[in-house]
Structure formats: C-alpha cells, structure tokens
Design a protein around this motif. Structure first.
Motif, PDB file in Angstrom:
ATOM      1  N   ALA A  41      -2.120   0.965   3.937  1.00 62.30           N
ATOM      2  CA  ALA A  41      -3.296   0.730   4.779  1.00 62.30           C
ATOM      3  C   ALA A  41      -4.353   1.814   4.559  1.00 62.30           C
ATOM      4  O   ALA A  41      -5.555   1.534   4.638  1.00 62.30           O
ATOM      5  CB  ALA A  41      -2.895   0.669   6.252  1.00 62.30           C
ATOM      6  N   ASP A  42      -3.915   3.037   4.259  1.00 62.46           N
ATOM      7  CA  ASP A  42      -4.833   4.140   3.966  1.00 62.46           C
ATOM      8  C   ASP A  42      -5.349   4.104   2.530  1.00 62.46           C
ATOM      9  O   ASP A  42      -6.143   4.960   2.144  1.00 62.46           O
ATOM     10  CB  ASP A  42      -4.136   5.489   4.179  1.00 62.46           C
ATOM     11  N   GLY A  43      -4.863   3.156   1.739  1.00 62.33           N
ATOM     12  CA  GLY A  43      -5.286   3.062   0.347  1.00 62.33           C
ATOM     13  C   GLY A  43      -4.639   4.097  -0.560  1.00 62.33           C
ATOM     14  O   GLY A  43      -5.123   4.369  -1.658  1.00 62.33           O
ATOM     15  N   ARG A  44      -3.532   4.669  -0.122  1.00 63.99           N
ATOM     16  CA  ARG A  44      -2.867   5.724  -0.912  1.00 63.99           C
ATOM     17  C   ARG A  44      -1.765   5.183  -1.823  1.00 63.99           C
ATOM     18  O   ARG A  44      -1.357   5.856  -2.761  1.00 63.99           O
ATOM     19  CB  ARG A  44      -2.293   6.783   0.009  1.00 63.99           C
ATOM     20  N   LEU A  45      -1.248   3.990  -1.508  1.00 59.78           N
ATOM     21  CA  LEU A  45      -0.222   3.368  -2.341  1.00 59.78           C
ATOM     22  C   LEU A  45      -0.690   2.002  -2.815  1.00 59.78           C
ATOM     23  O   LEU A  45      -1.375   1.283  -2.084  1.00 59.78           O
ATOM     24  CB  LEU A  45       1.098   3.202  -1.578  1.00 59.78           C
ATOM     25  N   LYS A  46      -0.294   1.661  -4.026  1.00 62.94           N
ATOM     26  CA  LYS A  46      -0.615   0.351  -4.597  1.00 62.94           C
ATOM     27  C   LYS A  46       0.096  -0.746  -3.807  1.00 62.94           C
ATOM     28  O   LYS A  46       1.099  -0.492  -3.137  1.00 62.94           O
ATOM     29  CB  LYS A  46      -0.158   0.305  -6.057  1.00 62.94           C
ATOM     30  N   SER A  69      12.843  14.458  -6.790  1.00 57.54           N
ATOM     31  CA  SER A  69      12.809  13.621  -7.988  1.00 57.54           C
ATOM     32  C   SER A  69      12.570  12.155  -7.636  1.00 57.54           C
ATOM     33  O   SER A  69      11.762  11.474  -8.283  1.00 57.54           O
ATOM     34  CB  SER A  69      14.126  13.770  -8.753  1.00 57.54           C
ATOM     35  N   ALA A  70      13.265  11.666  -6.608  1.00 61.71           N
ATOM     36  CA  ALA A  70      13.093  10.264  -6.193  1.00 61.71           C
ATOM     37  C   ALA A  70      11.653  10.007  -5.749  1.00 61.71           C
ATOM     38  O   ALA A  70      11.046   8.999  -6.124  1.00 61.71           O
ATOM     39  CB  ALA A  70      14.072   9.914  -5.075  1.00 61.71           C
ATOM     40  N   LEU A  71      11.098  10.925  -4.980  1.00 59.39           N
ATOM     41  CA  LEU A  71       9.721  10.739  -4.509  1.00 59.39           C
ATOM     42  C   LEU A  71       8.716  10.890  -5.652  1.00 59.39           C
ATOM     43  O   LEU A  71       7.707  10.169  -5.694  1.00 59.39           O
ATOM     44  CB  LEU A  71       9.414  11.695  -3.367  1.00 59.39           C
ATOM     45  N   ASP A  72       8.979  11.790  -6.591  1.00 61.63           N
ATOM     46  CA  ASP A  72       8.110  11.903  -7.762  1.00 61.63           C
ATOM     47  C   ASP A  72       8.082  10.592  -8.543  1.00 61.63           C
ATOM     48  O   ASP A  72       7.014  10.129  -8.963  1.00 61.63           O
ATOM     49  CB  ASP A  72       8.563  13.036  -8.679  1.00 61.63           C
ATOM     50  N   MET A  73       9.250   9.986  -8.738  1.00 54.99           N
ATOM     51  CA  MET A  73       9.323   8.711  -9.456  1.00 54.99           C
ATOM     52  C   MET A  73       8.582   7.620  -8.683  1.00 54.99           C
ATOM     53  O   MET A  73       7.824   6.830  -9.257  1.00 54.99           O
ATOM     54  CB  MET A  73      10.775   8.313  -9.690  1.00 54.99           C
ATOM     55  N   PHE A  74       8.804   7.574  -7.375  1.00 57.99           N
ATOM     56  CA  PHE A  74       8.156   6.576  -6.533  1.00 57.99           C
ATOM     57  C   PHE A  74       6.639   6.713  -6.604  1.00 57.99           C
ATOM     58  O   PHE A  74       5.915   5.736  -6.816  1.00 57.99           O
ATOM     59  CB  PHE A  74       8.646   6.725  -5.089  1.00 57.99           C
ATOM     60  N   LEU A  75       6.159   7.925  -6.429  1.00 58.83           N
ATOM     61  CA  LEU A  75       4.711   8.149  -6.436  1.00 58.83           C
ATOM     62  C   LEU A  75       4.103   7.925  -7.818  1.00 58.83           C
ATOM     63  O   LEU A  75       2.966   7.444  -7.921  1.00 58.83           O
ATOM     64  CB  LEU A  75       4.387   9.550  -5.915  1.00 58.83           C
ATOM     65  N   ALA A  76       4.829   8.234  -8.876  1.00 58.58           N
ATOM     66  CA  ALA A  76       4.327   7.974 -10.233  1.00 58.58           C
ATOM     67  C   ALA A  76       4.074   6.485 -10.432  1.00 58.58           C
ATOM     68  O   ALA A  76       3.142   6.089 -11.132  1.00 58.58           O
ATOM     69  CB  ALA A  76       5.306   8.495 -11.269  1.00 58.58           C
ATOM     70  N   CYS A  77       4.882   5.686  -9.773  1.00 62.28           N
ATOM     71  CA  CYS A  77       4.725   4.222  -9.902  1.00 62.28           C
ATOM     72  C   CYS A  77       3.701   3.654  -8.935  1.00 62.28           C
ATOM     73  O   CYS A  77       2.913   2.791  -9.315  1.00 62.28           O
ATOM     74  CB  CYS A  77       6.087   3.570  -9.672  1.00 62.28           C
TER      75      CYS A  77
END
Length: 102
Positions: free
Chosen positions: A43-48, A90-98
């Motif tokens: 909703a904030d436009g921060r995630l695809k 690591s999990a959050l880095d992968m998530f955010l990279a995507c």
C-alpha cells in the motif's frame, strides 16, 4: 516442548490427512503479522505486487528450512542467536531483492 509437540502433531496428521487439512484451513483463516506487513508495504508502494499470503509463505519457507525442519526431522539443536540473525537477514535480503520497489 514445542518441538516435541510439533513432532506429535505432524505424526498425527500423516495418519489423518483430513485432520491436517482442517488445521491448515483454520490457520489460514487468521491473517498473521507478516501478511499484514506485506500488505502495508504494498500500500505504501514499497513492495511489488504479489499475493501477500504467497510472499509470506516464501519467507516462512526460507526461515523454516533452517530453523524448524532440521530440528523437527533430524533432531538438530536450535540455532544460536548469531545463526538466527544470519538466517533472518539472508531470507529478508532474498525477499527484498525480489519484491522491493527500487
């Protein structure tokens, strides 16, 4: 105690798939914090755009592959605080990279 309880619950559901389906359905009825966080970030436009439940399950899968299933299925010890941080970061880095909007 949690690991012992989880082992018993998993063993019981193997013998009764109907019970497992019912438990999963009931758990899915409640929206959890991670899903809420993903919706808010979208909703904030921060995630695809991605189904929040799907994305939350991805993060859970990454975390549980290190910090749940090895302990349940192979009797490995819990992660140290340092290992927990490494796995979570690591999990959050992968998530955010995507999914993070650049």
């Amino acid at each position: 105690n949690f690991l012992d309880l989880a082992r018993v619950a998993i063993a019981a559901t193997i013998h009764s798939p109907e019970r497992a389906q019912d438990m999963v359905a009931r758990m899915g009825e409640r929206e959890e914090g991670l899903t809420v966080w993903i919706r808010a970030a979208q909703a904030d436009g921060r995630l695809k755009p991605v189904a929040p439940e799907f994305a939350a399950q991805q993060i859970h899968g990454l975390l549980k592959s290190f910090a749940f299933w090895p302990q349940i299925s192979m009797g490995q010890p819990g992660l140290s605080a340092k290992e927990q941080n490494t796995v979570a970061d690591s999990a959050l880095d992968m998530f955010l990279a995507c999914y993070q909007v650049q």
